[in-house]
Design a protein around this motif. Structure first.
Motif, PDB file in Angstrom:
ATOM      1  N   THR A 130       0.863  -1.185   0.000  1.00 52.42           N
ATOM      2  CA  THR A 130       0.000   0.000   0.000  1.00 52.42           C
ATOM      3  C   THR A 130       0.894   1.226   0.000  1.00 52.42           C
ATOM      4  N   TRP A 131       0.367   2.346  -0.473  1.00 52.66           N
ATOM      5  CA  TRP A 131       1.159   3.574  -0.498  1.00 52.66           C
ATOM      6  C   TRP A 131       0.432   4.717   0.170  1.00 52.66           C
ATOM      7  N   VAL A 148      -0.037  -1.057  -4.815  1.00 49.05           N
ATOM      8  CA  VAL A 148       0.739  -1.466  -5.976  1.00 49.05           C
ATOM      9  C   VAL A 148       0.989  -2.947  -5.798  1.00 49.05           C
ATOM     10  N   TYR A 149       0.740  -3.726  -6.855  1.00 48.42           N
ATOM     11  CA  TYR A 149       0.954  -5.151  -6.717  1.00 48.42           C
ATOM     12  C   TYR A 149       1.280  -5.826  -8.042  1.00 48.42           C
ATOM     13  N   VAL A 151      -1.355  -0.645 -10.459  1.00 46.57           N
ATOM     14  CA  VAL A 151      -1.510   0.451  -9.513  1.00 46.57           C
ATOM     15  C   VAL A 151      -3.006   0.678  -9.316  1.00 46.57           C
ATOM     16  N   ASN A 162      -5.431   3.088  -7.531  1.00 44.00           N
ATOM     17  CA  ASN A 162      -5.478   4.405  -6.906  1.00 44.00           C
ATOM     18  C   ASN A 162      -6.843   4.563  -6.241  1.00 44.00           C
ATOM     19  N   LYS A 166      -7.693   1.629 -11.558  1.00 45.95           N
ATOM     20  CA  LYS A 166      -6.749   0.525 -11.492  1.00 45.95           C
ATOM     21  C   LYS A 166      -6.078   0.456 -12.859  1.00 45.95           C
ATOM     22  N   LEU A 207       6.939   5.149  -7.391  1.00 43.65           N
ATOM     23  CA  LEU A 207       7.447   3.789  -7.259  1.00 43.65           C
ATOM     24  C   LEU A 207       8.657   3.671  -8.170  1.00 43.65           C
ATOM     25  N   ILE A 213       7.271   5.016 -11.640  1.00 45.31           N
ATOM     26  CA  ILE A 213       5.846   5.214 -11.885  1.00 45.31           C
ATOM     27  C   ILE A 213       5.375   6.295 -10.926  1.00 45.31           C
ATOM     28  N   LEU A 272       2.618   7.614  -9.055  1.00 45.40           N
ATOM     29  CA  LEU A 272       1.370   6.977  -8.638  1.00 45.40           C
ATOM     30  C   LEU A 272       0.171   7.909  -8.729  1.00 45.40           C
ATOM     31  N   GLU A 310      -0.208   8.468 -12.642  1.00 48.51           N
ATOM     32  CA  GLU A 310      -0.337   7.156 -13.283  1.00 48.51           C
ATOM     33  C   GLU A 310       0.399   7.104 -14.624  1.00 48.51           C
TER      34      GLU A 310
END
Length: 122
Positions: free
Chosen positions: A29-30, A42-43, A53, A55, A61, A93, A108, A110, A113
């Motif tokens: 998580t951010w 982010v995964y 990502v 958001n 997404k 990221l 990236i 975030l 995007e």
């Protein structure tokens, strides 16, 4: 009888939780500040090499597969290329992408995007 039902519910939910974790190679998580509420996640899923990502504030997404401007692609070039050393710098990221012919250093943003990658000469 109630004790048995509650026990079954607790054990089954723990099993489901553990099973879900196995579907992710990376999950984070951010936040802008450590005490803030999560702004998203982010995964990388086990069955999808792209970086996703999610958001939360925008309700979006987005999958990041193409490494612009290099045109390497995490999806089509996998497993030859893959991301590693993912880390957060505020709402950015940062990570490297192993590529035998053109290793990349990527970022990236975030919030915006967008992705930007540069060859690191390796």
């Amino acid at each position: 009888m109630k004790l048995i039902a509650i026990s079954l519910l607790l054990f089954s939910s723990t099993y489901i939780y553990a099973e879900d974790i196995e579907h992710y190679e990376y999950y984070q998580t951010w936040k802008e500040l450590p005490e803030d509420e999560s702004m998203g996640a982010v995964y990388i899923k086990s069955d999808d090499p792209c970086i996703i990502v999610a958001n939360k504030s925008k309700g979006t997404k987005k999958r990041f597969c193409e490494l612009l401007p290099s045109k390497l692609n995490l999806e089509s070039d996998y497993p030859t290329i893959f991301p590693y050393m993912l880390k957060f710098d505020g709402v950015v990221l940062e990570f490297f992408v192993v590529a035998p012919w053109n290793e990349q250093q990527c970022k990236i943003d975030l919030n915006k995007e967008v992705i930007h990658c540069e060859s690191n000469g390796k």
